[in-house]
Scaffold this motif. Structure first.
Motif, PDB file in Angstrom:
ATOM      1  N   LYS A  17      89.605  28.873  -1.803  1.00 34.54           N
ATOM      2  CA  LYS A  17      88.948  29.883  -0.978  1.00 34.54           C
ATOM      3  C   LYS A  17      88.229  29.258   0.233  1.00 34.54           C
ATOM      4  CE  LYS A  17      88.188  33.507  -4.439  1.00 34.54           C
ATOM      5  NZ  LYS A  17      87.186  34.416  -5.042  1.00 34.54           N
ATOM      6  N   PRO A  18      88.971  28.551   1.060  1.00 37.15           N
ATOM      7  CA  PRO A  18      88.319  27.934   2.220  1.00 37.15           C
ATOM      8  C   PRO A  18      87.738  28.995   3.151  1.00 37.15           C
ATOM      9  CG  PRO A  18      90.704  27.924   2.495  1.00 37.15           C
ATOM     10  CD  PRO A  18      90.430  28.378   1.087  1.00 37.15           C
ATOM     11  N   ARG A  19      86.617  28.689   3.740  1.00 30.95           N
ATOM     12  CA  ARG A  19      85.999  29.615   4.698  1.00 30.95           C
ATOM     13  C   ARG A  19      86.524  29.257   6.086  1.00 30.95           C
ATOM     14  NH1 ARG A  19      79.946  29.457   4.527  1.00 30.95           N
ATOM     15  NH2 ARG A  19      80.151  31.313   5.831  1.00 30.95           N
ATOM     16  N   TRP A  20      87.552  29.962   6.505  1.00 33.15           N
ATOM     17  CA  TRP A  20      88.140  29.718   7.820  1.00 33.15           C
ATOM     18  C   TRP A  20      87.133  30.129   8.903  1.00 33.15           C
ATOM     19  CZ3 TRP A  20      92.835  27.336   8.352  1.00 33.15           C
ATOM     20  CH2 TRP A  20      93.671  27.304   7.223  1.00 33.15           C
ATOM     21  N   PRO A  21      87.121  29.436  10.023  1.00 34.93           N
ATOM     22  CA  PRO A  21      86.168  29.767  11.085  1.00 34.93           C
ATOM     23  C   PRO A  21      86.585  31.001  11.880  1.00 34.93           C
ATOM     24  CG  PRO A  21      87.575  27.973  11.800  1.00 34.93           C
ATOM     25  CD  PRO A  21      87.944  28.245  10.362  1.00 34.93           C
ATOM     26  N   MET A  22      85.603  31.708  12.394  1.00 32.73           N
ATOM     27  CA  MET A  22      85.841  32.772  13.368  1.00 32.73           C
ATOM     28  C   MET A  22      84.660  32.787  14.334  1.00 32.73           C
ATOM     29  SD  MET A  22      84.870  36.491  11.718  1.00 32.73           S
ATOM     30  CE  MET A  22      84.859  37.256  13.350  1.00 32.73           C
ATOM     31  N   LEU A  23      84.931  33.241  15.543  1.00 37.41           N
ATOM     32  CA  LEU A  23      83.887  33.344  16.559  1.00 37.41           C
ATOM     33  C   LEU A  23      83.606  34.808  16.866  1.00 37.41           C
ATOM     34  CD1 LEU A  23      85.011  30.617  19.158  1.00 37.41           C
ATOM     35  CD2 LEU A  23      83.659  30.333  17.064  1.00 37.41           C
ATOM     36  N   VAL A  24      82.359  35.107  17.124  1.00 36.13           N
ATOM     37  CA  VAL A  24      81.954  36.412  17.644  1.00 36.13           C
ATOM     38  C   VAL A  24      81.403  36.160  19.043  1.00 36.13           C
ATOM     39  CG1 VAL A  24      80.470  38.418  17.355  1.00 36.13           C
ATOM     40  CG2 VAL A  24      81.442  37.290  15.343  1.00 36.13           C
ATOM     41  N   LEU A  25      82.136  36.595  20.040  1.00 37.47           N
ATOM     42  CA  LEU A  25      81.778  36.339  21.435  1.00 37.47           C
ATOM     43  C   LEU A  25      81.111  37.579  22.017  1.00 37.47           C
ATOM     44  CD1 LEU A  25      81.939  34.604  24.050  1.00 37.47           C
ATOM     45  CD2 LEU A  25      84.240  35.574  24.404  1.00 37.47           C
ATOM     46  N   ARG A  26      79.828  37.469  22.321  1.00 37.13           N
ATOM     47  CA  ARG A  26      79.085  38.594  22.906  1.00 37.13           C
ATOM     48  C   ARG A  26      78.922  38.365  24.409  1.00 37.13           C
ATOM     49  NH1 ARG A  26      76.589  41.971  19.203  1.00 37.13           N
ATOM     50  NH2 ARG A  26      76.218  41.171  17.082  1.00 37.13           N
ATOM     51  N   THR A  27      79.600  39.172  25.207  1.00 35.11           N
ATOM     52  CA  THR A  27      79.432  39.128  26.663  1.00 35.11           C
ATOM     53  C   THR A  27      79.338  40.553  27.175  1.00 35.11           C
ATOM     54  OG1 THR A  27      81.808  39.165  27.170  1.00 35.11           O
ATOM     55  CG2 THR A  27      80.797  37.004  26.820  1.00 35.11           C
ATOM     56  N   PRO A  28      78.681  40.766  28.312  1.00 37.86           N
ATOM     57  CA  PRO A  28      78.582  42.132  28.842  1.00 37.86           C
ATOM     58  C   PRO A  28      79.948  42.670  29.274  1.00 37.86           C
ATOM     59  CG  PRO A  28      76.965  40.658  29.852  1.00 37.86           C
ATOM     60  CD  PRO A  28      77.933  39.793  29.117  1.00 37.86           C
ATOM     61  N   LYS A  29      80.160  43.941  29.069  1.00 35.09           N
ATOM     62  CA  LYS A  29      81.396  44.568  29.543  1.00 35.09           C
ATOM     63  C   LYS A  29      81.387  44.571  31.069  1.00 35.09           C
ATOM     64  CE  LYS A  29      84.531  48.346  28.457  1.00 35.09           C
ATOM     65  NZ  LYS A  29      85.305  47.986  27.280  1.00 35.09           N
ATOM     66  N   GLY A  30      82.520  44.160  31.648  1.00 34.05           N
ATOM     67  CA  GLY A  30      82.599  44.112  33.106  1.00 34.05           C
ATOM     68  C   GLY A  30      81.743  43.026  33.723  1.00 34.05           C
ATOM     69  N   TRP A  31      81.505  41.978  32.968  1.00 32.89           N
ATOM     70  CA  TRP A  31      80.641  40.864  33.383  1.00 32.89           C
ATOM     71  C   TRP A  31      81.084  40.309  34.736  1.00 32.89           C
ATOM     72  CZ3 TRP A  31      80.613  35.503  30.564  1.00 32.89           C
ATOM     73  CH2 TRP A  31      79.424  34.815  30.864  1.00 32.89           C
ATOM     74  N   THR A  32      80.166  40.022  35.587  1.00 31.29           N
ATOM     75  CA  THR A  32      80.322  39.499  36.959  1.00 31.29           C
ATOM     76  C   THR A  32      80.755  40.569  37.951  1.00 31.29           C
ATOM     77  OG1 THR A  32      82.651  38.749  36.908  1.00 31.29           O
ATOM     78  CG2 THR A  32      80.977  37.228  36.020  1.00 31.29           C
ATOM     79  N   GLY A  33      80.911  41.799  37.494  1.00 28.64           N
ATOM     80  CA  GLY A  33      81.289  42.879  38.399  1.00 28.64           C
ATOM     81  C   GLY A  33      80.077  43.577  38.994  1.00 28.64           C
ATOM     82  N   PRO A  34      80.273  44.724  39.634  1.00 28.47           N
ATOM     83  CA  PRO A  34      79.147  45.485  40.200  1.00 28.47           C
ATOM     84  C   PRO A  34      78.138  45.834  39.112  1.00 28.47           C
ATOM     85  CG  PRO A  34      81.254  46.368  40.948  1.00 28.47           C
ATOM     86  CD  PRO A  34      81.565  45.385  39.872  1.00 28.47           C
ATOM     87  N   LYS A  35      76.863  45.759  39.476  1.00 30.18           N
ATOM     88  CA  LYS A  35      75.800  45.975  38.487  1.00 30.18           C
ATOM     89  C   LYS A  35      75.425  47.454  38.345  1.00 30.18           C
ATOM     90  CE  LYS A  35      75.310  41.514  37.830  1.00 30.18           C
ATOM     91  NZ  LYS A  35      76.510  41.043  38.562  1.00 30.18           N
ATOM     92  N   VAL A  36      75.124  48.104  39.474  1.00 34.78           N
ATOM     93  CA  VAL A  36      74.650  49.487  39.467  1.00 34.78           C
ATOM     94  C   VAL A  36      75.267  50.215  40.648  1.00 34.78           C
ATOM     95  CG1 VAL A  36      72.636  51.012  39.597  1.00 34.78           C
ATOM     96  CG2 VAL A  36      72.456  48.810  38.405  1.00 34.78           C
ATOM     97  N   HIS A  37      75.603  51.480  40.459  1.00 29.53           N
ATOM     98  CA  HIS A  37      76.112  52.301  41.552  1.00 29.53           C
ATOM     99  C   HIS A  37      75.634  53.730  41.351  1.00 29.53           C
ATOM    100  CE1 HIS A  37      78.488  53.865  44.735  1.00 29.53           C
ATOM    101  NE2 HIS A  37      79.462  54.373  43.981  1.00 29.53           N
ATOM    102  N   ASN A  38      75.058  54.296  42.400  1.00 30.46           N
ATOM    103  CA  ASN A  38      74.519  55.660  42.345  1.00 30.46           C
ATOM    104  C   ASN A  38      73.552  55.847  41.180  1.00 30.46           C
ATOM    105  OD1 ASN A  38      75.937  56.485  44.631  1.00 30.46           O
ATOM    106  ND2 ASN A  38      77.703  57.205  43.426  1.00 30.46           N
ATOM    107  N   GLY A  39      72.753  54.804  40.940  1.00 33.80           N
ATOM    108  CA  GLY A  39      71.743  54.892  39.900  1.00 33.80           C
ATOM    109  C   GLY A  39      72.264  54.763  38.486  1.00 33.80           C
ATOM    110  N   GLU A  40      73.555  54.431  38.310  1.00 30.76           N
ATOM    111  CA  GLU A  40      74.136  54.307  36.977  1.00 30.76           C
ATOM    112  C   GLU A  40      74.632  52.889  36.750  1.00 30.76           C
ATOM    113  OE1 GLU A  40      77.085  57.415  37.181  1.00 30.76           O
ATOM    114  OE2 GLU A  40      75.796  58.775  36.032  1.00 30.76           O
ATOM    115  N   PHE A  41      74.442  52.397  35.528  1.00 36.15           N
ATOM    116  CA  PHE A  41      74.865  51.044  35.196  1.00 36.15           C
ATOM    117  C   PHE A  41      76.394  50.955  35.176  1.00 36.15           C
ATOM    118  CE2 PHE A  41      70.784  51.611  32.886  1.00 36.15           C
ATOM    119  CZ  PHE A  41      70.031  50.688  33.614  1.00 36.15           C
ATOM    120  N   ILE A  42      76.904  49.880  35.727  1.00 35.77           N
ATOM    121  CA  ILE A  42      78.342  49.605  35.662  1.00 35.77           C
ATOM    122  C   ILE A  42      78.568  48.394  34.755  1.00 35.77           C
ATOM    123  CG2 ILE A  42      80.437  49.060  36.945  1.00 35.77           C
ATOM    124  CD1 ILE A  42      79.283  50.511  39.324  1.00 35.77           C
ATOM    125  N   GLU A  43      78.151  47.201  35.201  1.00 38.64           N
ATOM    126  CA  GLU A  43      78.234  46.047  34.305  1.00 38.64           C
ATOM    127  C   GLU A  43      77.383  46.311  33.066  1.00 38.64           C
ATOM    128  OE1 GLU A  43      77.829  41.599  35.494  1.00 38.64           O
ATOM    129  OE2 GLU A  43      75.944  42.153  34.505  1.00 38.64           O
TER     130      GLU A  43
END
Length: 782
Positions: free
Chosen positions: A301-327
């Motif tokens: 029963k080896p414990r195989w590795p896995m990664l959980v990668l947490r990054t913002p959706k749309g990272w490095t893109g536009p931040k806010v437009h018309n008062g609404e969050f984009i990134e």
């Protein structure tokens, strides 16, 4: 509340009630200054370049390296693509490249979020894999311009990964089985590691839930390994994901319970060091498990590795437009600036966004990536787009002479028992290139003769562990099909025995898989009308299929269906704005009847026609009406009757279905002898099956979905599948010419002209990347 309401971008999950003690099961690493300065610089430049290309692919048709200010004419006329997942996919690709270049690792990259095609294509272009198969996409300015300008337009790359994408063994348009495909790929490939990105949207699917268990069927002595990377960016199309609202304790508890050793990668401010250290750790853990098994001391029963990668959706893109969050929100899922062509503010935001990557620092004057990027790009067959396993690894099976397993005529023999003996010999002759994937039915289906020479390969069961069994039995048809796909698309042969009644579970998976068999350019992964056929095959007293032609008819239909019981009611419509043809009173009568003559677009209200044109489905009906209008101008002597069918079951032979038209009613609608041309939403064979018991079917022609097309314009899809107004008009003229001599005299000339119009329309689409603005204007019958 039409969409998710957000108080902040990239909102964190609420804290769980679990004890902090669970955190001891997470892999802890020291990531500070893990990379050398040169490696860090190369990774930074690589990700910026690939993200730049990915974003440009969605928007630009020219000026691909921002040689000048972007103007509206440089924006594609129709913006299609998915930005939100791209930065995460690029990040993983870049880091895998670093490891491959440094260590010579044999790796494939499977992505569940196949809609992130820009990310994958940009990386394939930078490693120069694209040009090997498609020379026009060379690693220079000309190739880059073609890549960017021809993405998600007619004749170019589709918006999703497809079978023609180098290195791809999984499309990802239909979510749920990236993991199972990956596990199938590494079976009997001992040196291969498949890095599999599972999107947090895909992680909500049933097939994925079971596929996490697939590592329990991997014998590290004989097979490679899958490194699952759960990419948590927190949002689907318009809502948060389940994984996105689970905190680290809940995530670690869940995947530790599956049997994995979890490493969470989330240091956004130092993401390159965090991910580099985590990937190196994971590969070292894999090698440790494999070394133990191959040295004769396997880890139970080896414990195989896995990664959980947490990054913002749309990272490095536009931040806010018309008062609404984009990134960091669902608004970056597809096109973050959808009005960039017509809205000056969005155009300026696009300019600023693309400039933020610094393209002058990333590309040479000839358009190729700078040397610092190329330092981490593998070469030759090590490139992930050039892996032999993905396109040229086929190993033919050795098969015994089947005649040795035959019987004398007159005997009574189980077919399954007979082929069981044959398959047993196939297993013997192909010990490393043949596997059986079965949902616990091998014995039940009387194929158990194979157990005379092999066993099951369930590594968590002491009875079958580490014995090289050729049989994978797991009670999930989805997982069996996914493993089969991964195993066969990497060159081997598999068998999937199951009860026929249950194979419908993997119907759509099989359709996607078949695209790789044909190396099809059809990237239209969300297009598959075959469910109609599944309903048609139900018992008549239960099956109902409706294709309402407009909004009023759909309202009438859904009202009826919601009040009905003991039926399977399938209603097929369109989410796009389309004309309302009938008033509510007319719609009610039409839906009660199931079909009617549409007098407003018929000649002389449909009296005494030369030909009958039938529309079934929203778009198909529009094209029939447009054809009728076109014929008024080009062939005024042709008497056309237009019929719409909204209840498909009325086409059945009388007595075969409760809704079926009587012989008299059928002839009243469709005449007794005139040519009938159907423009049908689904597969033509379905309609032919319904009409098969009707007399005079030799006067019927049918066009419908013909498995043609990709990410292209709506009207080009009609042209590809021969359901356009031009195709309908030509069928009408040819059919009407048998009964109308005036039509026959001019038929060839007018048909030739209509073909010319169709060709001109297609040329316009491919030149401009969109349909003509008035192509779907409501037809007029003045």
């Amino acid at each position: 509340m039409p969409a998710q309401q957000l108080a902040q971008a990239n909102p964190p999950p609420d804290a769980s009630l679990l004890s902090k003690d669970i955190l001891i099961y997470e892999a802890q690493l020291n990531t500070r200054n893990y990379l050398s300065p040169d490696e860090h610089k190369s990774l930074d430049l690589y990700t910026r370049a690939a993200n730049y290309i990915s974003a440009a692919m969605i928007f630009l048709n020219d000026n691909v390296l921002l040689e000048k200010k972007i103007t509206p004419d440089m924006i594609k006329p129709r913006l299609l693509g998915h930005w939100g997942t791209c930065p995460g996919l690029v990040l993983v690709y870049a880091h895998l490249n670093r490891i491959i270049k440094k260590t010579g690792l044999d790796a494939l990259y499977v992505v569940g979020p196949g809609h992130g095609a820009p990310a994958i294509l940009s990386c394939l272009w930078m490693e120069d894999s694209l040009s090997t198969f498609m020379p026009e996409y060379s690693r220079n300015y000309g190739g880059l311009k073609k890549l960017i300008s021809r993405f998600s337009v007619p004749g170019g790359f589709p918006s999703h990964i497809n079978a023609e994408t180098p290195g791809a063994i999984h499309e990802g348009g239909e979510l749920g089985y990236a993991l199972s495909v990956s596990f199938g790929a590494v079976m009997d490939n001992p040196d291969l590691i498949v890095a599999c990105v599972v999107g947090d949207g895909e992680a909500e699917t049933g097939p994925t839930a079971t596929a996490w268990h697939a590592m329990k069927y991997i014998d590290p002595a004989e097979s490679g390994a899958v490194l699952p990377i759960l990419h948590v960016n927190g949002f689907k199309i318009s809502e948060r994901t389940i994984a996105g609202v689970m905190d680290n304790k809940e995530t670690i508890a869940l995947y530790t319970g599956y049997g994995y050793q979890v490493r969470i990668v989330e240091d956004i401010d130092d993401i390159h060091n965090d991910l580099a250290a985590s990937l190196d750790w994971a590969i070292a853990e894999i090698k440790k498990i494999q070394h133990a098994a191959r040295s004769g001391s396997p880890i139970v029963k080896p414990r195989w590795p896995m990664l959980v990668l947490r990054t913002p959706k749309g990272w490095t893109g536009p931040k806010v437009h018309n008062g609404e969050f984009i990134e960091g929100s669902f608004r970056s899922h597809q096109v973050p600036l959808p009005e960039a062509k017509t809205n000056m503010k969005e155009l300026q935001m696009l300019q600023k966004w693309l400039e933020s990557y610094g393209p002058k620092e990333l590309f040479n004057r000839n358009g190729s990536p700078v040397d610092a990027i190329m330092k981490i790009v593998p070469e030759g067959g090590k490139r992930m787009g050039m892996r032999d396993e993905s396109y040229k690894a086929y190993q033919p099976l050795k098969t015994p002479d089947w005649r040795k397993f035959t019987f004398e005529s007159g005997q009574e023999i189980s077919c399954m028992k007979a082929i069981g003996q044959f398959i047993k010999e196939v297993v013997v002759q192909n010990p490393k290139t043949f596997r059986i994937f079965s949902p616990d039915e091998l014995v039940s289906n009387k194929l158990d003769a194979v157990f005379d020479v092999t066993g099951r390969n369930f590594q968590w069961d002491v009875a079958s562990r580490a014995q090289g069994g050729r049989v994978i039995e797991i009670l999930s048809e989805h997982t069996c099909q996914g493993m089969l796909q991964g195993y066969t698309l990497t060159g081997r042969t598999g068998l999937f025995p199951s009860y026929e009644a249950f194979l419908g579970i993997v119907h759509t998976m099989m359709v996607q898989y078949a695209k790789f068999c044909k190396m099809e350019h059809n990237g239209f992964s969300h297009q598959n009308p075959s469910f109609i056929g599944a309903v048609l095959n139900l018992k008549a007293q239960f099956a109902r299929v409706y294709l309402p032609p407009d909004a009023n008819c759909f309202l009438s239909t859904i009202s009826h269906c919601l009040r009905a019981k003991n039926y399977v009611n399938l209603m097929v419509g369109s989410k796009q704005p389309t004309p309302v043809w009938l008033s509510k009173e007319e719609a009610e009568k039409h839906c009660v009847a199931g079909a009617s003559v549409w007098k407003f677009c018929s000649v002389d209200q449909g009296v005494d026609p030369d030909v009958v044109l039938v529309g079934i489905g929203v778009e198909m009906t529009f094209e029939v009406i447009a054809a009728a209008a076109l014929l008024r101008k080009l062939m005024p002597d042709l008497r056309v009757r237009v019929v719409n069918v909204t209840d498909l079951m009325i086409m059945s032979p009388y007595g075969k279905h409760p809704h079926a038209l009587t012989k008299d009613s059928f002839e009243a609608l469709f005449t007794t002898d005139r040519h009938i041309h159907f423009n049908y939403h689904g597969y033509p064979i379905e309609l032919r099956g319904l009409l098969g018991g009707r007399p005079g079917t030799d006067r019927i022609t049918i066009e419908g979905y013909a498995e043609e097309g990709t990410t292209t314009s709506p009207f080009d899809m009609m042209l590809c599948n021969r359901t356009s107004r031009f195709d309908v008009a030509i069928a009408a003229i040819r059919g009407g010419a048998y009964f109308n001599k005036r039509v026959a005299v001019d038929a060839h000339e007018v048909v030739s002209y209509i073909k010319h119009l169709a060709q001109k329309e297609r040329e316009y689409i491919y030149k401009n990347g969109k349909d003509q603005d008035d192509i779907f204007a409501i037809p007029k019958f003045d």
